[in-house]
Design a protein around this motif. Structure first.
Motif, PDB file in Angstrom:
ATOM      1  N   LEU A  34       0.847  -1.186   0.000  1.00 13.94           N
ATOM      2  CA  LEU A  34       0.000   0.000   0.000  1.00 13.94           C
ATOM      3  C   LEU A  34       0.884   1.239   0.000  1.00 13.94           C
ATOM      4  CD1 LEU A  34      -1.805  -2.351   1.146  1.00 13.94           C
ATOM      5  CD2 LEU A  34      -2.984  -0.607   2.484  1.00 13.94           C
ATOM      6  N   TRP A  35       0.502   2.234  -0.786  1.00 13.71           N
ATOM      7  CA  TRP A  35       1.270   3.473  -0.880  1.00 13.71           C
ATOM      8  C   TRP A  35       0.391   4.634  -0.448  1.00 13.71           C
ATOM      9  CZ3 TRP A  35       6.166   5.136  -1.802  1.00 13.71           C
ATOM     10  CH2 TRP A  35       6.334   6.480  -2.136  1.00 13.71           C
ATOM     11  N   MET A  36       0.884   5.440   0.492  1.00  8.27           N
ATOM     12  CA  MET A  36       0.168   6.631   0.928  1.00  8.27           C
ATOM     13  C   MET A  36       0.335   7.715  -0.128  1.00  8.27           C
ATOM     14  SD  MET A  36      -1.083   5.566   3.759  1.00  8.27           S
ATOM     15  CE  MET A  36      -1.817   7.083   4.370  1.00  8.27           C
TER      16      MET A  36
ATOM     17  N   ALA B 202       3.033  -0.488  -6.229  1.00  5.76           N
ATOM     18  CA  ALA B 202       1.983  -0.564  -5.212  1.00  5.76           C
ATOM     19  C   ALA B 202       0.732  -1.248  -5.747  1.00  5.76           C
ATOM     20  CB  ALA B 202       1.637   0.829  -4.714  1.00  5.76           C
ATOM     21  N   ASP B 203       0.159  -2.104  -4.921  1.00  4.48           N
ATOM     22  CA  ASP B 203      -1.115  -2.754  -5.255  1.00  4.48           C
ATOM     23  C   ASP B 203      -2.283  -1.808  -5.027  1.00  4.48           C
ATOM     24  OD1 ASP B 203      -0.053  -5.530  -5.695  1.00  4.48           O
ATOM     25  OD2 ASP B 203       0.538  -5.264  -3.606  1.00  4.48           O
ATOM     26  N   LEU B 204      -2.160  -0.952  -3.986  1.00  4.70           N
ATOM     27  CA  LEU B 204      -3.238  -0.045  -3.616  1.00  4.70           C
ATOM     28  C   LEU B 204      -2.661   1.317  -3.250  1.00  4.70           C
ATOM     29  CD1 LEU B 204      -5.246  -2.465  -1.266  1.00  4.70           C
ATOM     30  CD2 LEU B 204      -5.879  -1.811  -3.598  1.00  4.70           C
ATOM     31  N   LEU B 205      -3.404   2.368  -3.584  1.00  2.00           N
ATOM     32  CA  LEU B 205      -3.054   3.730  -3.206  1.00  2.00           C
ATOM     33  C   LEU B 205      -4.031   4.211  -2.151  1.00  2.00           C
ATOM     34  CD1 LEU B 205      -2.434   5.285  -6.746  1.00  2.00           C
ATOM     35  CD2 LEU B 205      -0.746   4.225  -5.219  1.00  2.00           C
ATOM     36  N   VAL B 206      -3.516   4.834  -1.107  1.00  3.45           N
ATOM     37  CA  VAL B 206      -4.351   5.306  -0.001  1.00  3.45           C
ATOM     38  C   VAL B 206      -4.285   6.827   0.054  1.00  3.45           C
ATOM     39  CG1 VAL B 206      -4.772   5.217   2.486  1.00  3.45           C
ATOM     40  CG2 VAL B 206      -3.846   3.203   1.297  1.00  3.45           C
ATOM     41  N   THR B 207      -5.441   7.467  -0.047  1.00  2.00           N
ATOM     42  CA  THR B 207      -5.510   8.919   0.093  1.00  2.00           C
ATOM     43  C   THR B 207      -6.315   9.256   1.337  1.00  2.00           C
ATOM     44  OG1 THR B 207      -7.494   9.069  -1.296  1.00  2.00           O
ATOM     45  CG2 THR B 207      -5.370   9.256  -2.389  1.00  2.00           C
ATOM     46  N   GLN B 208      -5.970  10.374   1.955  1.00  2.00           N
ATOM     47  CA  GLN B 208      -6.624  10.793   3.190  1.00  2.00           C
ATOM     48  C   GLN B 208      -7.318  12.130   2.974  1.00  2.00           C
ATOM     49  OE1 GLN B 208      -3.961  11.230   6.502  1.00  2.00           O
ATOM     50  NE2 GLN B 208      -5.590  11.479   8.004  1.00  2.00           N
ATOM     51  N   SER B 209      -8.493  12.256   3.572  1.00  4.67           N
ATOM     52  CA  SER B 209      -9.227  13.515   3.542  1.00  4.67           C
ATOM     53  C   SER B 209      -9.815  13.761   4.928  1.00  4.67           C
ATOM     54  CB  SER B 209     -10.349  13.457   2.501  1.00  4.67           C
ATOM     55  OG  SER B 209     -11.352  12.536   2.905  1.00  4.67           O
TER      56      SER B 209
ATOM     57  N   GLY C 112     -11.898  10.811   5.964  1.00  5.96           N
ATOM     58  CA  GLY C 112     -11.307   9.500   6.222  1.00  5.96           C
ATOM     59  C   GLY C 112     -10.341   9.110   5.126  1.00  5.96           C
ATOM     60  N   TYR C 113     -10.363   7.840   4.743  1.00  7.88           N
ATOM     61  CA  TYR C 113      -9.440   7.311   3.752  1.00  7.88           C
ATOM     62  C   TYR C 113     -10.190   6.771   2.539  1.00  7.88           C
ATOM     63  CZ  TYR C 113      -5.968   7.384   7.510  1.00  7.88           C
ATOM     64  OH  TYR C 113      -5.142   7.764   8.520  1.00  7.88           O
ATOM     65  N   GLU C 114      -9.522   6.874   1.389  1.00  9.34           N
ATOM     66  CA  GLU C 114     -10.012   6.240   0.176  1.00  9.34           C
ATOM     67  C   GLU C 114      -8.899   5.347  -0.354  1.00  9.34           C
ATOM     68  OE1 GLU C 114     -12.185   7.335  -4.080  1.00  9.34           O
ATOM     69  OE2 GLU C 114     -11.229   8.905  -2.883  1.00  9.34           O
ATOM     70  N   VAL C 115      -9.240   4.111  -0.678  1.00  8.80           N
ATOM     71  CA  VAL C 115      -8.270   3.136  -1.161  1.00  8.80           C
ATOM     72  C   VAL C 115      -8.582   2.827  -2.613  1.00  8.80           C
ATOM     73  CG1 VAL C 115      -7.236   0.864  -0.805  1.00  8.80           C
ATOM     74  CG2 VAL C 115      -8.074   2.165   1.158  1.00  8.80           C
TER      75      VAL C 115
ATOM     76  N   PRO D 210     -12.442  -4.681 -16.485  1.00  9.16           N
ATOM     77  CA  PRO D 210     -13.693  -3.978 -16.800  1.00  9.16           C
ATOM     78  C   PRO D 210     -14.790  -4.178 -15.775  1.00  9.16           C
ATOM     79  CG  PRO D 210     -13.371  -5.905 -18.211  1.00  9.16           C
ATOM     80  CD  PRO D 210     -12.084  -5.700 -17.469  1.00  9.16           C
ATOM     81  N   ASP D 211     -14.735  -5.272 -15.009  1.00  5.99           N
ATOM     82  CA  ASP D 211     -15.809  -5.563 -14.055  1.00  5.99           C
ATOM     83  C   ASP D 211     -15.351  -5.461 -12.605  1.00  5.99           C
ATOM     84  OD1 ASP D 211     -17.598  -6.168 -16.156  1.00  5.99           O
ATOM     85  OD2 ASP D 211     -16.718  -8.166 -16.322  1.00  5.99           O
ATOM     86  N   GLN D 212     -14.186  -4.842 -12.360  1.00  7.42           N
ATOM     87  CA  GLN D 212     -13.642  -4.777 -11.008  1.00  7.42           C
ATOM     88  C   GLN D 212     -13.856  -3.398 -10.401  1.00  7.42           C
ATOM     89  OE1 GLN D 212      -9.676  -6.291 -12.336  1.00  7.42           O
ATOM     90  NE2 GLN D 212      -9.821  -7.456 -10.446  1.00  7.42           N
ATOM     91  N   ASP D 213     -14.067  -3.386  -9.111  1.00 10.29           N
ATOM     92  CA  ASP D 213     -14.191  -2.135  -8.364  1.00 10.29           C
ATOM     93  C   ASP D 213     -13.608  -2.359  -6.983  1.00 10.29           C
ATOM     94  OD1 ASP D 213     -14.800   0.213  -7.143  1.00 10.29           O
ATOM     95  OD2 ASP D 213     -16.979  -0.005  -7.280  1.00 10.29           O
ATOM     96  N   VAL D 214     -12.427  -1.821  -6.725  1.00  6.13           N
ATOM     97  CA  VAL D 214     -11.780  -2.038  -5.422  1.00  6.13           C
ATOM     98  C   VAL D 214     -11.653  -0.729  -4.664  1.00  6.13           C
ATOM     99  CG1 VAL D 214     -10.520  -4.063  -6.186  1.00  6.13           C
ATOM    100  CG2 VAL D 214      -9.466  -1.809  -6.405  1.00  6.13           C
ATOM    101  N   THR D 215     -12.467   0.240  -4.996  1.00  2.32           N
ATOM    102  CA  THR D 215     -12.431   1.514  -4.293  1.00  2.32           C
ATOM    103  C   THR D 215     -13.160   1.387  -2.966  1.00  2.32           C
ATOM    104  OG1 THR D 215     -12.376   2.754  -6.364  1.00  2.32           O
ATOM    105  CG2 THR D 215     -13.035   3.964  -4.380  1.00  2.32           C
TER     106      THR D 215
END
Length: 206
Positions: free
Chosen positions: A124-126, A169-176, A179-182, A192-197
């Motif tokens: 995970l990357w901040m 990075a497999d996932l990016l993490v943002t902060q507001s 809270g957090y959004e991944v 096309p059919d994936q949603d990992v947010t």
């Protein structure tokens, strides 16, 4: 956060019986706080802080120590033991155990380095620009750490230039403020059919 925690718990082990999850990013990007919240969502998962592995003499040259003291024992399913560095006394302290829990978090600048990636279940990357991260870090540490920060910034630049983590990075993490959004990272393009947010708002659900 609980959605992310559940997804991590379902991963295949990556280091012996352990799902080793790295939280990387620039100094001051919020890695420690995020890792603490994620550890809580995981039911109290152990967190290894790389500030305990690094030292004044080896800000980034600690790979061998981490592999020997932590990665190799966990890979055997054994409890690891490492000696946390005391940044004020400038010496390593008494040995501390790190059990081979189902999920173990490793947080710190360089947690996603090339030598560790084969042992990781997820990286995970901040997602916070380096100048903004460093400004936050300087404000946190105060004027007494000004000289240290000048050296740190130069060495961090050199480290990521030679061994970048974000691109892997497999996932990016943002902060507001909410809270957090991944989001999916560069290493995990969406189909096309994936949603990992995942979003972590006031309800602490992401």
């Amino acid at each position: 956060m609980h959605h992310l925690a559940s997804a991590l718990q379902k991963l295949s082990p990556s280091c012996g019986p352990v799902r080793l999850v790295a939280v990387d990013g620039h100094a001051g990007s919020g890695k420690t706080t995020f890792a603490g919240r994620l550890a809580d969502a995981l039911g109290g998962a152990p967190v290894l802080h790389l500030d305990d592995i690094a030292s004044h003499e080896e800000l980034f040259g600690w790979t061998g120590r981490l592999l020997t003291q932590v990665i190799e024992p966990l890979g055997r399913g054994a409890t690891a033991h490492y000696s946390p560095y005391d940044w004020r006394a400038r010496r390593f302290g008494p040995s501390r155990p790190l059990p081979p829990a189902p999920v173990v978090l490793v947080e710190g600048v360089g947690a996603g380095r090339r030598a560790l990636r084969p042992h990781l279940a997820r990286l995970l990357w901040m997602e916070l620009p380096h100048e903004q991260s460093w400004t936050r870090g300087r404000a946190r540490d105060g004027a007494e750490q000004r000289d240290f920060w000048a050296r740190w910034v130069e060495e961090e630049r050199e480290h990521f230039a030679a061994d970048p983590s974000r691109s892997c990075a497999d996932l990016l993490v943002t902060q507001s403020q909410q809270g957090y959004e991944v989001l999916p990272g560069p290493a995990k393009p969406l189909g096309p059919d994936q949603d990992v947010t995942h979003r972590d708002g006031p309800s602490a659900v992401c």
